[in-house]
Design a protein around this motif. Sequence first.
Motif, PDB file in Angstrom:
ATOM      1  N   GLU A  18      -7.514  -0.005   1.079  1.00 47.53           N
ATOM      2  CA  GLU A  18      -6.950   0.859   0.050  1.00 47.53           C
ATOM      3  C   GLU A  18      -7.779   2.137  -0.087  1.00 47.53           C
ATOM      4  O   GLU A  18      -7.230   3.217  -0.328  1.00 47.53           O
ATOM      5  CB  GLU A  18      -6.885   0.108  -1.279  1.00 47.53           C
ATOM      6  CG  GLU A  18      -5.886  -1.038  -1.272  1.00 47.53           C
ATOM      7  CD  GLU A  18      -5.909  -1.863  -2.544  1.00 47.53           C
ATOM      8  OE1 GLU A  18      -5.440  -1.375  -3.583  1.00 47.53           O
ATOM      9  OE2 GLU A  18      -6.389  -3.013  -2.499  1.00 47.53           O
TER      10      GLU A  18
ATOM     11  N   LEU B  81       0.804  -1.218   0.000  1.00 44.08           N
ATOM     12  CA  LEU B  81       0.000   0.000   0.000  1.00 44.08           C
ATOM     13  C   LEU B  81       0.842   1.275   0.000  1.00 44.08           C
ATOM     14  O   LEU B  81       0.290   2.373  -0.013  1.00 44.08           O
ATOM     15  CB  LEU B  81      -0.946   0.001   1.208  1.00 44.08           C
ATOM     16  CG  LEU B  81      -1.937  -1.169   1.271  1.00 44.08           C
ATOM     17  CD1 LEU B  81      -2.849  -1.030   2.475  1.00 44.08           C
ATOM     18  CD2 LEU B  81      -2.758  -1.269  -0.009  1.00 44.08           C
TER      19      LEU B  81
ATOM     20  N   THR C 282      -9.383  -3.911  -0.814  1.00 45.33           N
ATOM     21  CA  THR C 282      -9.708  -2.615  -1.423  1.00 45.33           C
ATOM     22  C   THR C 282     -10.387  -1.667  -0.436  1.00 45.33           C
ATOM     23  O   THR C 282     -10.344  -0.457  -0.624  1.00 45.33           O
ATOM     24  CB  THR C 282     -10.618  -2.793  -2.653  1.00 45.33           C
ATOM     25  OG1 THR C 282     -11.784  -3.550  -2.286  1.00 45.33           O
ATOM     26  CG2 THR C 282      -9.872  -3.501  -3.770  1.00 45.33           C
TER      27      THR C 282
ATOM     28  N   SER D 159      -9.159   6.558  -7.035  1.00 42.78           N
ATOM     29  CA  SER D 159      -8.889   8.002  -7.040  1.00 42.78           C
ATOM     30  C   SER D 159     -10.063   8.815  -7.567  1.00 42.78           C
ATOM     31  O   SER D 159     -10.239   9.977  -7.191  1.00 42.78           O
ATOM     32  CB  SER D 159      -7.628   8.306  -7.857  1.00 42.78           C
ATOM     33  OG  SER D 159      -7.879   8.220  -9.262  1.00 42.78           O
TER      34      SER D 159
ATOM     35  N   ASN E  16      -6.144  -0.316 -13.339  1.00 42.46           N
ATOM     36  CA  ASN E  16      -5.398  -0.104 -12.097  1.00 42.46           C
ATOM     37  C   ASN E  16      -6.365   0.296 -10.978  1.00 42.46           C
ATOM     38  O   ASN E  16      -7.070   1.293 -11.084  1.00 42.46           O
ATOM     39  CB  ASN E  16      -4.339   0.985 -12.315  1.00 42.46           C
ATOM     40  CG  ASN E  16      -3.469   1.193 -11.094  1.00 42.46           C
ATOM     41  OD1 ASN E  16      -3.920   1.669 -10.064  1.00 42.46           O
ATOM     42  ND2 ASN E  16      -2.204   0.864 -11.219  1.00 42.46           N
TER      43      ASN E  16
ATOM     44  N   GLN F 112      -5.860   1.534  -8.068  1.00 42.51           N
ATOM     45  CA  GLN F 112      -5.564   2.831  -7.457  1.00 42.51           C
ATOM     46  C   GLN F 112      -6.148   3.972  -8.286  1.00 42.51           C
ATOM     47  O   GLN F 112      -6.681   4.947  -7.730  1.00 42.51           O
ATOM     48  CB  GLN F 112      -4.055   3.008  -7.292  1.00 42.51           C
ATOM     49  CG  GLN F 112      -3.675   4.250  -6.475  1.00 42.51           C
ATOM     50  CD  GLN F 112      -2.179   4.414  -6.335  1.00 42.51           C
ATOM     51  OE1 GLN F 112      -1.403   3.597  -6.827  1.00 42.51           O
ATOM     52  NE2 GLN F 112      -1.760   5.468  -5.661  1.00 42.51           N
ATOM     53  N   ASP F 113      -6.068   3.859  -9.597  1.00 39.67           N
ATOM     54  CA  ASP F 113      -6.674   4.864 -10.472  1.00 39.67           C
ATOM     55  C   ASP F 113      -8.183   4.934 -10.255  1.00 39.67           C
ATOM     56  O   ASP F 113      -8.765   6.013 -10.179  1.00 39.67           O
ATOM     57  CB  ASP F 113      -6.382   4.545 -11.941  1.00 39.67           C
ATOM     58  CG  ASP F 113      -4.930   4.789 -12.328  1.00 39.67           C
ATOM     59  OD1 ASP F 113      -4.176   5.336 -11.500  1.00 39.67           O
ATOM     60  OD2 ASP F 113      -4.554   4.431 -13.462  1.00 39.67           O
TER      61      ASP F 113
ATOM     62  N   LYS G 238       2.319   2.545  -2.366  1.00 38.98           N
ATOM     63  CA  LYS G 238       2.058   3.276  -3.609  1.00 38.98           C
ATOM     64  C   LYS G 238       0.951   4.306  -3.442  1.00 38.98           C
ATOM     65  O   LYS G 238       0.896   5.297  -4.182  1.00 38.98           O
ATOM     66  CB  LYS G 238       1.690   2.306  -4.730  1.00 38.98           C
ATOM     67  CG  LYS G 238       0.431   1.492  -4.444  1.00 38.98           C
ATOM     68  CD  LYS G 238       0.192   0.419  -5.496  1.00 38.98           C
ATOM     69  CE  LYS G 238      -1.048  -0.415  -5.159  1.00 38.98           C
ATOM     70  NZ  LYS G 238      -1.257  -1.511  -6.125  1.00 38.98           N
ATOM     71  N   TYR G 239       0.054   4.091  -2.482  1.00 37.52           N
ATOM     72  CA  TYR G 239      -1.039   5.043  -2.274  1.00 37.52           C
ATOM     73  C   TYR G 239      -0.540   6.359  -1.679  1.00 37.52           C
ATOM     74  O   TYR G 239      -1.246   7.358  -1.714  1.00 37.52           O
ATOM     75  CB  TYR G 239      -2.116   4.433  -1.378  1.00 37.52           C
ATOM     76  CG  TYR G 239      -3.000   3.475  -2.133  1.00 37.52           C
ATOM     77  CD1 TYR G 239      -4.135   3.919  -2.804  1.00 37.52           C
ATOM     78  CD2 TYR G 239      -2.668   2.126  -2.221  1.00 37.52           C
ATOM     79  CE1 TYR G 239      -4.926   3.041  -3.521  1.00 37.52           C
ATOM     80  CE2 TYR G 239      -3.452   1.238  -2.940  1.00 37.52           C
ATOM     81  CZ  TYR G 239      -4.586   1.717  -3.591  1.00 37.52           C
ATOM     82  OH  TYR G 239      -5.366   0.848  -4.319  1.00 37.52           O
TER      83      TYR G 239
ATOM     84  N   SER H 176      -6.666   6.193   0.606  1.00 42.14           N
ATOM     85  CA  SER H 176      -6.956   7.262  -0.354  1.00 42.14           C
ATOM     86  C   SER H 176      -7.965   8.270   0.191  1.00 42.14           C
ATOM     87  O   SER H 176      -8.439   9.128  -0.551  1.00 42.14           O
ATOM     88  CB  SER H 176      -7.502   6.654  -1.653  1.00 42.14           C
ATOM     89  OG  SER H 176      -6.583   5.746  -2.214  1.00 42.14           O
TER      90      SER H 176
END
Length: 298
Positions: free
Chosen positions: A224, A96, A221, A209, A203, A205-206, A98-99, A228
């Motif tokens: 995740e 995580l 998720t 967002s 992705n 994460q995209d 990368k977030y 975010s």
Amino acid sequence: IRFKEDEQNIRDKIKNIDLIVITNDVVPFERMLIKIAYELGISTLSVQHGMFSGEDYLYRPIKTTKMAVWGDITKQWLLKNGEDKNKIVIVGAPMLDKYITRKINPNEVRKRLKIPNNKKVLLFTAQPSLDFSKVWDIKGLTPNKNTLEEEKETIKRFLQVSNELSCFAIIKLHPLGAPDVDEVKEYIKNDNFKDYIICKNENIQDLISVSDIVFTHHSTTGLEAFYSKKFMICTNFYNKYEPIGYAKNGCALEANDEESLKKAINDILYRKSVQKKLMKKSKKFIRLYSYKDDGRSS
């Protein structure tokens, strides 16, 4: 090292290595690797690879020299079940990071996915169905999952609610499990839904967002989404056991049917008191389950 190799080949390949890092110590191949490493005097480290769920076979007994866990809840559960405290190290959730470290322009993502600017975005993240888990003989995971038909019906009911509330829905199917995109499209072909996309390899994460709310049963998720600073609703239309405890910890709302789903969505979108409470609880949840969201776990 390839999955299928005999012990002597593995010995020859790892004999000069100082440390072996693996993502689990429960799969037979990894256990064989740990055994050989022990015999050769090589240290081993297992890294927690997903959300803690209290499912015994995923975490213990610890076979490696050390185990890197995401947060205190995993550590305390391991200690309660008799594991050696000197083997356990809390590091946070490397997957995580990368977030925190990866920067995303949500406007560019919306444009690429052709999401209207005036629409609230609801992201449903599916999980592999019970049928898929049986095929792959994933021990311990089946009791808390929907069947394939239940998962498709959940998606259909989710899309119905999204349409009724004039939102834009993203259906993110699990990359490694059923159902597939074509299966879902076939299942809903006569419903005339609008303002939605179904994808499998986008992705995540995209997608998070650009979302206002993330929906799942007990997928990672949810965590995740918290990283975010997004809100989450636990969709549980078939009264399945939810091992993570998102709703129980107060960081997510739970929906058991269409009416409770609509209410939960409206509460999150339009009630500041609900938003404030959920955001506060999600920060506590991050600390408990994954230590810190500072991007430095790796």
